[in-house]
Design a protein around this motif. Structure first.
Motif, PDB file in Angstrom:
ATOM      1  N   PHE A   1     -11.415   6.319   6.665  1.00  0.00           N
ATOM      2  CA  PHE A   1     -11.793   6.127   5.263  1.00  0.00           C
ATOM      3  C   PHE A   1     -13.188   6.702   5.068  1.00  0.00           C
ATOM      4  CE2 PHE A   1     -13.683   3.738   1.751  1.00  0.00           C
ATOM      5  CZ  PHE A   1     -12.725   3.915   0.775  1.00  0.00           C
TER       6      PHE A   1
ATOM      7  N   LYS B   1       0.782  -1.230   0.000  1.00  0.00           N
ATOM      8  CA  LYS B   1       0.000   0.000   0.000  1.00  0.00           C
ATOM      9  C   LYS B   1       0.815   1.283   0.000  1.00  0.00           C
ATOM     10  CE  LYS B   1      -3.792   0.034  -0.011  1.00  0.00           C
ATOM     11  NZ  LYS B   1      -4.598  -0.065  -1.252  1.00  0.00           N
TER      12      LYS B   1
ATOM     13  N   THR C   1      -8.082   2.436  10.051  1.00  0.00           N
ATOM     14  CA  THR C   1      -7.680   3.592   9.255  1.00  0.00           C
ATOM     15  C   THR C   1      -8.893   4.460   8.954  1.00  0.00           C
ATOM     16  OG1 THR C   1      -6.426   4.252   7.280  1.00  0.00           O
ATOM     17  CG2 THR C   1      -8.021   2.479   6.993  1.00  0.00           C
TER      18      THR C   1
ATOM     19  N   GLY D   1      -9.571  -6.660   5.290  1.00  0.00           N
ATOM     20  CA  GLY D   1      -9.688  -5.215   5.446  1.00  0.00           C
ATOM     21  C   GLY D   1      -9.737  -4.468   4.122  1.00  0.00           C
ATOM     22  N   LEU D   2      -9.736  -3.155   4.235  1.00  0.00           N
ATOM     23  CA  LEU D   2      -9.849  -2.290   3.054  1.00  0.00           C
ATOM     24  C   LEU D   2      -8.672  -2.438   2.112  1.00  0.00           C
ATOM     25  CD1 LEU D   2     -11.155   1.090   4.540  1.00  0.00           C
ATOM     26  CD2 LEU D   2     -12.435  -0.623   3.246  1.00  0.00           C
ATOM     27  N   SER D   3      -7.514  -2.782   2.666  1.00  0.00           N
ATOM     28  CA  SER D   3      -6.340  -2.919   1.821  1.00  0.00           C
ATOM     29  C   SER D   3      -6.535  -4.061   0.823  1.00  0.00           C
ATOM     30  CB  SER D   3      -5.110  -3.156   2.694  1.00  0.00           C
ATOM     31  OG  SER D   3      -3.966  -3.202   1.909  1.00  0.00           O
TER      32      SER D   3
ATOM     33  N   LEU E   1      -8.127  -1.651   8.138  1.00  0.00           N
ATOM     34  CA  LEU E   1      -7.248  -1.634   6.958  1.00  0.00           C
ATOM     35  C   LEU E   1      -6.776  -3.057   6.663  1.00  0.00           C
ATOM     36  CD1 LEU E   1      -5.635   0.059   4.882  1.00  0.00           C
ATOM     37  CD2 LEU E   1      -3.813   0.209   6.599  1.00  0.00           C
ATOM     38  N   ARG E   2      -6.362  -3.733   7.712  1.00  0.00           N
ATOM     39  CA  ARG E   2      -5.977  -5.149   7.604  1.00  0.00           C
ATOM     40  C   ARG E   2      -6.052  -5.753   8.996  1.00  0.00           C
ATOM     41  NH1 ARG E   2      -0.924  -2.533   7.794  1.00  0.00           N
ATOM     42  NH2 ARG E   2      -0.951  -2.145   5.559  1.00  0.00           N
TER      43      ARG E   2
ATOM     44  N   ASP F   1      -2.132  -7.975   4.305  1.00  0.00           N
ATOM     45  CA  ASP F   1      -2.899  -7.620   3.102  1.00  0.00           C
ATOM     46  C   ASP F   1      -2.923  -8.788   2.121  1.00  0.00           C
ATOM     47  OD1 ASP F   1      -2.759  -5.066   4.164  1.00  0.00           O
ATOM     48  OD2 ASP F   1      -1.117  -4.449   2.849  1.00  0.00           O
TER      49      ASP F   1
END
Lengths: 123, 392
Positions: B26, A63, B24, B239-241, B33-34, B38
């Motif tokens: 967002f 990322k 995180t 997560g988002l990642s 996020l994770r 990831d």
């Protein structure tokens, strides 16, 4: 949880180095955790002159991209080509197989003990 | 940037913290996020299944006698054509044809629609819909508060839902579909612990999967039930990642990257969502917001087009990096575009990116480069999606 071996010195930029000659340098597990999965490493060339506190490379994760700083001044003696080929070992074993480069040290920047680094990172 | 505000948390926040997630900000929310890695979460969704908290997504319910006609007017899609319990990817555009948000519309009960918007745009979309509702007999309601949205995505997703305790079919609320027959881009009502939930066979990962809207007070219970049912199938929270790298491999746009208020759907390669052909029952064209500008844009060649790029080296391109012509050695040549999203593809093993480039360099196979912090990294134009799931 975070792990900071007592025999290493640390920087506020989350690098570690040991006391051997040449000194072995890597990133801490705090850095490895914050970066996420490392996917690309840009390391200094063998023979390059590096300066304490100066940017010497990049660590790229899934990322983000982070700069890699040298904790010491001197000449790069070796780089970890295995980590370049398999960057995930930086996450798996940041103080062992995931070391990054070695320097023949001529001078150091500000270095922290394990306890000081732990305090710095809030661990 | 506006003044600092506190990010909202979803009904599942404590679950994420307990699972050790890195959180995180967002779109105004604090999201996972994770949880671990990831890459591991990404690979789980491709190989088995991942569990996502998407409760930050906006959800605007549209009811009333004119609901379908109103959505035909407010959005670029032909929403009155969406059958009951169907879902449709669409967009809300400004009068100038620029994209305000991309959306999924669920026809979740006869004459009842849910417009699911990106978190960061949810307030704007609600405001736009309210303005556009003048003269229509509709009621708009923000139903995001009080709900959670949980997604199970991956090849084992259907088996996991079938194995989930207290998630049951009920012909009274299903909308006429059995779970076994629920099609991609369709939805149905089910019961979880007796409460009605909406299950959509939709997602943003390129895999089979489901999205479940559940009352907030049942969210933790459903999350845990899904995790428990998913254990034998190697379901992991993701997560988002991972969500971002999954959607990129699947070539799906992300608002703020591939889509924004300087872009029309045509440049993004999504002109198919703009239904200039939509007509009312008497055959008259249905006017909709942005129609004239979009008709003009469709008729003129775009100044830039969205393409897929495949890295020939190992170094990923990132959003906002310039796309350049190949120069001498590692010297970047002239700039011909901009990367909108880029990452190392965990599934494919090489860097992938989406980028807007000038039409002259958009043909498949064109050899370009991306200026990665001063160095030209070779990339080549490839078809999108980068990844397509294996079909049974």
């Amino acid at each position: 949880m975070a792990d900071f071996p007592e025999n290493l010195k640390y920087t506020t930029e989350h690098e570690w180095l040991d006391g051997s000659t040449p000194a072995v340098i890597g990133v801490t597990d705090v850095a490895a955790e914050a970066l996420g999965d490392v996917v690309y490493l840009e390391l200094p060339e063998v023979g390059a002159q590096v300066e304490a506190g100066a940017v010497v490379g990049e660590i790229e994760s899934t990322k983000s991209v982070s700069e890699l700083y040298s904790p010491v001044s001197g000449t790069v003696a070796e780089v970890n080509t295995e980590a370049v080929d398999n960057p995930e070992i930086v996450n798996e074993d940041p103080y062992g197989k995931g070391w990054l480069f070695k320097v023949e040290v001529t001078g150091t920047g500000e270095l922290l003990s394990a306890a000081e680094y732990a305090a710095h990172t809030g661990n | 940037m506006g003044p600092a505000v506190t990010d909202k948390t979803t009904p599942l926040h404590d679950e994420h913290v307990a699972l050790g997630a890195s959180m995180t900000p967002f779109g105004g929310w604090l999201m996972p996020l994770r949880y671990t890695s990831d890459l591991a979460e990404h690979r789980a969704v491709r190989g088995t299944a991942g569990l996502f908290d998407l409760s930050h997504m906006g959800n605007i319910e549209v009811t009333g006698p004119d609901a379908a006609a109103f959505l035909d007017h407010a959005l670029v899609g032909w929403i009155s054509k969406v059958r009951e319990m169907g879902a449709r990817y669409s967009m809300i555009c400004a009068e100038d044809g620029s994209v305000l948000d991309d959306l999924i519309v669920y026809h979740k009960a006869p004459g009842v629609y849910s417009v699911v918007a990106n978190a960061a745009n949810a307030t704007l979309v609600l405001g736009e819909l309210e303005q556009r509702a003048a003269g229509f007999d509709v009621v708009l309601k923000d139903v995001q508060p009080g709900q959670a949205l949980i997604a199970v995505q991956g090849p084992r997703a259907a088996e996991i839902l079938r194995a989930t305790a207290c998630l049951e079919e009920d012909a009274e609320i299903s909308g006429g579909t059995a779970f076994a027959d629920l099609r991609y881009y369709a939805c149905m009502g089910m019961r979880f612990e007796g409460e009605q939930v909406l299950v959509g066979r939709t997602g943003y990962t390129g895999e089979d999967g489901f999205e479940i809207w559940v009352p907030a007070e049942r969210a933790v219970s459903l999350w845990r039930a899904l995790l428990a049912a998913g254990e034998p199938f190697d379901l992991v929270p993701a997560g988002l990642s991972a969500r971002d790298s999954l959607r990129l491999e699947a070539g799906m746009p992300l608002y703020g990257h591939e889509l924004d208020t300087t872009t029309t759907p045509f440049e993004a390669g999504l002109g198919r969502v703009v239904r200039l052909d939509k007509v009312s029952d008497d055959g008259a064209p249905i006017p909709f917001v942005g129609r004239d500008a979009l008709a003009a844009r469709k008729a003129s060649p775009p100044a830039r087009v969205l393409v897929g790029l495949r890295g020939e080296g190992r170094r990923p391109a990132r959003a906002d990096y310039p796309v350049v012509l190949r120069g001498e050695g590692s010297e970047p040549g002239a700039t011909v575009g901009t990367v909108t999203s880029g990452a190392p593809s965990p599934t494919l093993g090489y860097p992938i990116a989406l980028a807007y480039v000038t039409p002259e360099v958009s043909a498949e196979g064109t050899e370009l480069a991306v200026d990665v912090r001063g160095r030209a990294e070779p990339f080549v134009v490839v078809p999108v999606p980068f990844y397509r799931r294996p079909q049974n």
